[in-house]
Write an enzyme that holds these catalytic residues in place. Structure first.
Site, PDB file in Angstrom:
ATOM      1  CD  GLU A   1      -5.414   0.723   2.650  1.00 58.34           C
ATOM      2  OE1 GLU A   1      -5.150  -0.394   3.101  1.00 58.34           O
ATOM      3  OE2 GLU A   1      -6.328   0.941   1.848  1.00 58.34           O
TER       4      GLU A   1
ATOM      5  CB  SER B   1      -8.266  -1.631   4.689  1.00 59.48           C
ATOM      6  OG  SER B   1      -8.633  -2.911   4.265  1.00 59.48           O
TER       7      SER B   1
ATOM      8  NE  ARG C   1      -4.082  -1.896   0.416  1.00 59.58           N
ATOM      9  CZ  ARG C   1      -4.090  -3.200   0.138  1.00 59.58           C
ATOM     10  NH1 ARG C   1      -3.032  -3.764  -0.413  1.00 59.58           N
ATOM     11  NH2 ARG C   1      -5.155  -3.924   0.380  1.00 59.58           N
TER      12      ARG C   1
HETATM   13  N1  EPU Z   1     -10.409 -10.459  11.085  1.00 59.17           N
HETATM   14  C1  EPU Z   1     -11.086 -10.513  12.272  1.00 59.17           C
HETATM   15  N2  EPU Z   1     -12.069  -9.588  12.517  1.00 59.17           N
HETATM   16  C2  EPU Z   1     -12.385  -8.628  11.613  1.00 59.17           C
HETATM   17  C3  EPU Z   1     -11.692  -8.576  10.396  1.00 59.17           C
HETATM   18  C4  EPU Z   1     -10.697  -9.493  10.149  1.00 59.17           C
HETATM   19  O1  EPU Z   1     -10.844 -11.355  13.110  1.00 59.17           O
HETATM   20  O2  EPU Z   1     -13.278  -7.823  11.911  1.00 59.17           O
HETATM   21  C5  EPU Z   1      -9.360 -11.440  10.821  1.00 59.17           C
HETATM   22  C6  EPU Z   1      -9.892 -12.734  10.259  1.00 59.17           C
HETATM   23  O3  EPU Z   1      -9.186 -13.789  10.850  1.00 59.17           O
HETATM   24  C7  EPU Z   1      -9.523 -12.681   8.799  1.00 59.17           C
HETATM   25  C8  EPU Z   1      -8.261 -11.858   8.827  1.00 59.17           C
HETATM   26  O4  EPU Z   1      -8.440 -10.925   9.885  1.00 59.17           O
HETATM   27  O5  EPU Z   1      -9.296 -13.952   8.292  1.00 59.17           O
HETATM   28  C9  EPU Z   1      -7.996 -11.103   7.550  1.00 59.17           C
HETATM   29  O6  EPU Z   1      -9.173 -10.421   7.154  1.00 59.17           O
HETATM   30  P1  EPU Z   1      -9.523 -10.233   5.602  1.00 59.17           P
HETATM   31  O7  EPU Z   1      -9.301 -11.493   4.888  1.00 59.17           O
HETATM   32  O8  EPU Z   1     -10.867  -9.604   5.508  1.00 59.17           O
HETATM   33  O9  EPU Z   1      -8.401  -9.265   5.066  1.00 59.17           O
HETATM   34  P2  EPU Z   1      -7.786  -7.965   5.725  1.00 59.17           P
HETATM   35  O10 EPU Z   1      -6.375  -8.268   6.094  1.00 59.17           O
HETATM   36  O11 EPU Z   1      -8.666  -7.447   6.777  1.00 59.17           O
HETATM   37  C10 EPU Z   1      -6.794  -7.107   3.451  1.00 59.17           C
HETATM   38  C11 EPU Z   1      -6.734  -5.816   2.717  1.00 59.17           C
HETATM   39  C12 EPU Z   1      -8.029  -5.580   1.970  1.00 59.17           C
HETATM   40  C13 EPU Z   1      -8.228  -6.712   0.979  1.00 59.17           C
HETATM   41  C14 EPU Z   1      -8.272  -8.034   1.758  1.00 59.17           C
HETATM   42  C15 EPU Z   1      -8.310  -9.215   0.828  1.00 59.17           C
HETATM   43  C16 EPU Z   1      -5.227  -4.331   3.911  1.00 59.17           C
HETATM   44  C17 EPU Z   1      -5.111  -3.166   4.818  1.00 59.17           C
HETATM   45  N3  EPU Z   1      -6.475  -4.718   3.630  1.00 59.17           N
HETATM   46  O12 EPU Z   1      -7.800  -6.979   4.455  1.00 59.17           O
HETATM   47  O13 EPU Z   1      -7.878  -4.373   1.223  1.00 59.17           O
HETATM   48  O14 EPU Z   1      -9.438  -6.559   0.252  1.00 59.17           O
HETATM   49  O15 EPU Z   1      -7.069  -8.166   2.551  1.00 59.17           O
HETATM   50  O16 EPU Z   1      -7.092  -9.339   0.149  1.00 59.17           O
HETATM   51  O17 EPU Z   1      -4.223  -4.880   3.473  1.00 59.17           O
HETATM   52  C18 EPU Z   1      -8.270  -2.017   1.234  1.00 59.17           C
HETATM   53  O18 EPU Z   1      -7.048  -1.887   1.190  1.00 59.17           O
HETATM   54  O19 EPU Z   1      -9.054  -1.035   1.265  1.00 59.17           O
HETATM   55  C19 EPU Z   1      -8.845  -3.364   1.317  1.00 59.17           C
HETATM   56  C20 EPU Z   1     -10.140  -3.584   1.474  1.00 59.17           C
END
Ligand code: EPU
Length: 341
Positions: A337, A241, A168
């Site tokens: 972000e 995010s 990012r």
């Molecule tokens: N989780 C929780 N509670 C929550 C949210 C997440 O426990 O409320 C845990 C879960 O275990 C889940 C893990 O966190 O498995 C990861 O969550 P998720 O797969 O939704 O991905 P993320 O790390 O929260 C990132 C990116 C997103 C992107 C997704 C999918 C960043 C900051 N965010 O989110 O990007 O869509 O992975 O690849 O890297 C964005 O940048 O705006 C964005 C949406």
């Protein structure tokens, strides 16, 4: 050629940021072509104003009115500009909508960008934070971009190495911030395409299929997952995010894991660990909470939302409260972000 009458004074940005925050700009200009930017640079009254380049407004937090000139990138055009034995080269103007562009490539039978379906924002904003989702980042298929240099008045081409892409992150968030105006971006879409199913939830969702999924099927699945987990900015104001997932060295992860056995982390190529910021925030009890008119999305704690009529300050206050709690509980400072304006 434009003239002063195209510049709109005292312009509400409410419909130009996905948080839906009702901040005003001192002046606003729709940039349809490079001539518009050249005009701004050659006009001494306009060069005195601070300027902010705006794409889809999906990665900014307007904490107050902007006392300067908004350059809203609205140039259009997508074309295949060439090919070689490895790739097809596709160029899109900065003002094109990112998701529409991804769908256009898929319509042409060009694969590569499917995991990046439905990311809000514009093509020109995509390299600034090296957008990424479901195991793919923009830099994986980036070829080059052309940009207008506000300091020199010249247009040049920047290749991948010059953009310093990171998680990012890119040079456009740092050294070249507000100096370079990205005009168009060229992607190299591979002739030998392989589906990218590294992201477990995506692989799982497609696992019932008997054949390897097509790029179109992956795109459809990514769209379905995103619709399930992320709020639609047209309905609930948000900027995706709100925090980056923090990256920590192995020793810190081991210590955290001892205290919090459920900690969600992913090893990186360099041996460090990326922690799920959503999990950290969730553990602090913030999911679904509201502070003033700002809130934490019920389905994904990493997403801050405008519950209606929130100011940018309220969103920033909520973000600061979350940062303080995560820091106190886990010793980690979450980094926002979106760009604060
Ligand atoms: N989780 C929780 N509670 C929550 C949210 C997440 O426990 O409320 C845990 C879960 O275990 C889940 C893990 O966190 O498995 C990861 O969550 P998720 O797969 O939704 O991905 P993320 O790390 O929260 C990132 C990116 C997103 C992107 C997704 C999918 C960043 C900051 N965010 O989110 O990007 O869509 O992975 O690849 O890297 C964005 O940048 O705006 C964005 C949406």
């Amino acid at each position: 050629m434009i003239n002063h009458s195209f510049i709109q004074p005292d312009f509400s940005l409410r419909h130009h940021n996905t948080f839906g925050i009702d901040a005003k700009a001192h002046a606003y200009l729709r940039v349809e072509s490079i001539e518009d930017v050249q005009f701004v640079r050659s006009n001494s009254a306009l060069t005195q104003l601070p300027h902010l380049v705006l794409g889809g407004g999906s990665n900014i937090l307007l904490t107050r009115d902007f006392d300067g000139l908004i350059l809203h990138m609205c140039n259009r055009g997508i074309q295949i500009i060439g090919e070689d034995s490895h790739a097809t080269y596709v160029r899109a103007a900065a003002g094109e909508n990112w998701h529409d562009f991804v769908q256009w490539t898929l319509d042409q039978g060009l694969a590569g960008l499917e995991n990046l379906s439905l990311i809000p924002g514009s093509v020109g904003a995509a390299p600034i934070q090296n957008i990424g989702a479901y195991g793919t980042e923009l830099q994986d298929y980036f070829h080059n971009l052309s940009a207008f240099d506000f300091d020199t008045g010249e247009t040049g081409v920047l290749h991948r190495a010059e953009c310093a892409f990171g998680y990012r992150d890119s040079i456009f968030k740092h050294r070249l911030r507000s100096r370079m105006i990205i005009l168009d971006v060229t992607f190299a879409l591979p002739k030998q395409w392989q589906p990218n199913l590294r992201y477990a939830e995506l692989a799982q969702a497609l696992s019932a299929m008997s054949n390897a999924p097509t790029a179109r099927q992956i795109s459809d699945m990514v769209i379905a997952i995103r619709r399930r987990k992320l709020p639609d900015p047209a309905v609930i104001g948000n900027a995706g995010s709100f925090f980056k997932n923090p990256v920590v060295p192995p020793a810190q992860r081991t210590t955290l894991l001892a205290a919090h056995p459920q900690l969600v982390s992913y090893v990186q190529g360099d041996g460090n660990y990326k922690l799920a910021a959503g999990w950290l925030i969730d553990q602090c009890g913030w999911k679904g909470k509201t502070l003033g008119c700002a809130g934490v999305y019920e389905m994904q704690a990493l997403v801050l939302v405008n519950r209606g009529g929130a100011s940018g300050k309220e969103i920033a206050q909520l973000a600061a409260a979350i940062q303080a709690d995560v820091r106190e509980r886990f010793g980690i400072m979450l980094e926002p972000e979106p760009m604060y304006v």
